[in-house]
Enzyme design. Structure first.
Site, PDB file in Angstrom:
ATOM      1  N   CYS A 173       0.917  -1.206   0.026  1.00 43.01           N
ATOM      2  CA  CYS A 173       0.196   0.039  -0.209  1.00 43.01           C
ATOM      3  C   CYS A 173       0.867   1.121  -0.019  1.00 43.01           C
ATOM      4  O   CYS A 173       1.586   1.667  -0.753  1.00 43.01           O
ATOM      5  CB  CYS A 173      -0.963  -0.081   1.150  1.00 43.01           C
ATOM      6  SG  CYS A 173      -2.344   1.086   0.903  1.00 43.01           S
ATOM      7  N   HIS A 227      -3.698  -5.261   0.186  1.00 43.29           N
ATOM      8  CA  HIS A 227      -3.193  -5.642   1.495  1.00 43.29           C
ATOM      9  C   HIS A 227      -3.029  -7.067   1.926  1.00 43.29           C
ATOM     10  O   HIS A 227      -3.870  -7.567   2.513  1.00 43.29           O
ATOM     11  CB  HIS A 227      -3.937  -4.929   2.724  1.00 43.29           C
ATOM     12  CG  HIS A 227      -3.886  -3.321   2.654  1.00 43.29           C
ATOM     13  ND1 HIS A 227      -2.877  -2.912   3.402  1.00 43.29           N
ATOM     14  CD2 HIS A 227      -4.694  -2.223   2.338  1.00 43.29           C
ATOM     15  CE1 HIS A 227      -2.743  -1.630   3.581  1.00 43.29           C
ATOM     16  NE2 HIS A 227      -3.806  -1.364   2.650  1.00 43.29           N
ATOM     17  N   GLU A 237      -1.284  -8.640   4.112  1.00 42.33           N
ATOM     18  CA  GLU A 237      -1.057  -8.583   5.434  1.00 42.33           C
ATOM     19  C   GLU A 237      -2.179  -8.512   6.327  1.00 42.33           C
ATOM     20  O   GLU A 237      -2.144  -8.898   7.650  1.00 42.33           O
ATOM     21  CB  GLU A 237       0.280  -7.379   5.945  1.00 42.33           C
ATOM     22  CG  GLU A 237      -0.558  -6.164   6.332  1.00 42.33           C
ATOM     23  CD  GLU A 237      -1.065  -5.211   5.314  1.00 42.33           C
ATOM     24  OE1 GLU A 237      -1.300  -4.189   5.508  1.00 42.33           O
ATOM     25  OE2 GLU A 237      -1.075  -6.164   4.034  1.00 42.33           O
TER      26      GLU A 237
END
Length: 237
Positions: free
Chosen positions: A88, A176, A178
């Site tokens: 990001c 994203h 994660e």
């Protein structure tokens, strides 16, 4: 393997990617750069670099006084072919580090959305063999141009620039990988009244979307993290 992790905000931790790196045997050294913790001057002592997300605008060094040093590190790791992963804001800083423009996008991309892979991803070391359409977490207002020489890897209907590879070892992901459910819900809770109303449809369906898609997204995160760490190990050998 020692991985330098640049954290740009406490609410945007390494999450699933960090968990996978640790599970696969890597040692993470996390620097809270936005809180004034000093970044190293050079890559020495580290085998890979992970640059995380955050609410800052990647083009605004006033919001991130540490951005110039982060970009210097991105270039230094890449020059030494030590693998880099930007997520990001980290992806936007990677693009900017190599001369590409980062700017406010025409639409915000919030929640869980479909990400599609370009043909170039079919034999990519990280994305090869994944389904051509993935449902992944998105939470961004900005976008970037691809740096010169970058290989576009993924796109979405809302934002064509979702992922790229530069050289063999630098990866940038606008989405994203994660983000787990707790991280996403934490971001949603940060919305003010106006933002909450503008994104009411997404927020109302967020729990259902996470329940439906996050298990597969977690598998994707673990897969690309394992493959990225393989690059780290290969480069360090």
């Amino acid at each position: 393997m020692r991985i330098l992790v640049v954290q740009n905000n406490r609410n945007a931790p390494a999450g699933l990617v960090g968990d996978a790196l640790a599970a696969f045997g890597a040692t993470l050294v996390t620097i809270a750069a936005d809180e004034g913790e000093a970044l190293p001057a050079a890559p020495e002592g580290y085998h890979g670099l992970l640059v995380l997300g955050g609410p800052q605008d990647a083009w605004n060094d006033g919001q991130g006084p540490h951005f110039p040093q982060v970009m210097k590190l991105i270039r230094a790791f890449a020059a030494e072919e030590r693998p880099v992963m930007g997520i990001c804001l980290g992806a936007q800083l990677a693009a900017r580090a190599f001369g590409a423009r980062v700017y406010r996008h025409s639409v915000a991309e919030i929640g869980v959305g479909a990400v599609r892979l370009f043909n170039a991803a079919s034999d990519d070391p990280l994305l090869g063999g994944l389904a051509p359409e993935l449902h992944l977490v998105q939470w961004h207002y900005d976008t970037f141009e691809f740096p010169e020489g970058a290989v576009p890897l993924a796109w979405s209907e809302a934002c064509m620039r979702q992922a790229f590879r530069l050289g063999r070892n630098l990866y940038a992901f606008q989405f994203h990988p994660e983000a787990d459910a707790a991280i996403v819900r934490g971001w949603a809770e940060k919305f003010g009244v106006d933002s909450r109303e503008r994104n009411r449809a997404v927020l109302d369906g967020l729990d259902a979307a996470l329940e439906r898609h996050l298990p597969a997204a977690e598998t994707v995160a673990r897969t690309i993290t394992r493959r990225w760490l393989d690059l780290v190990i290969e480069r360090a050998a």
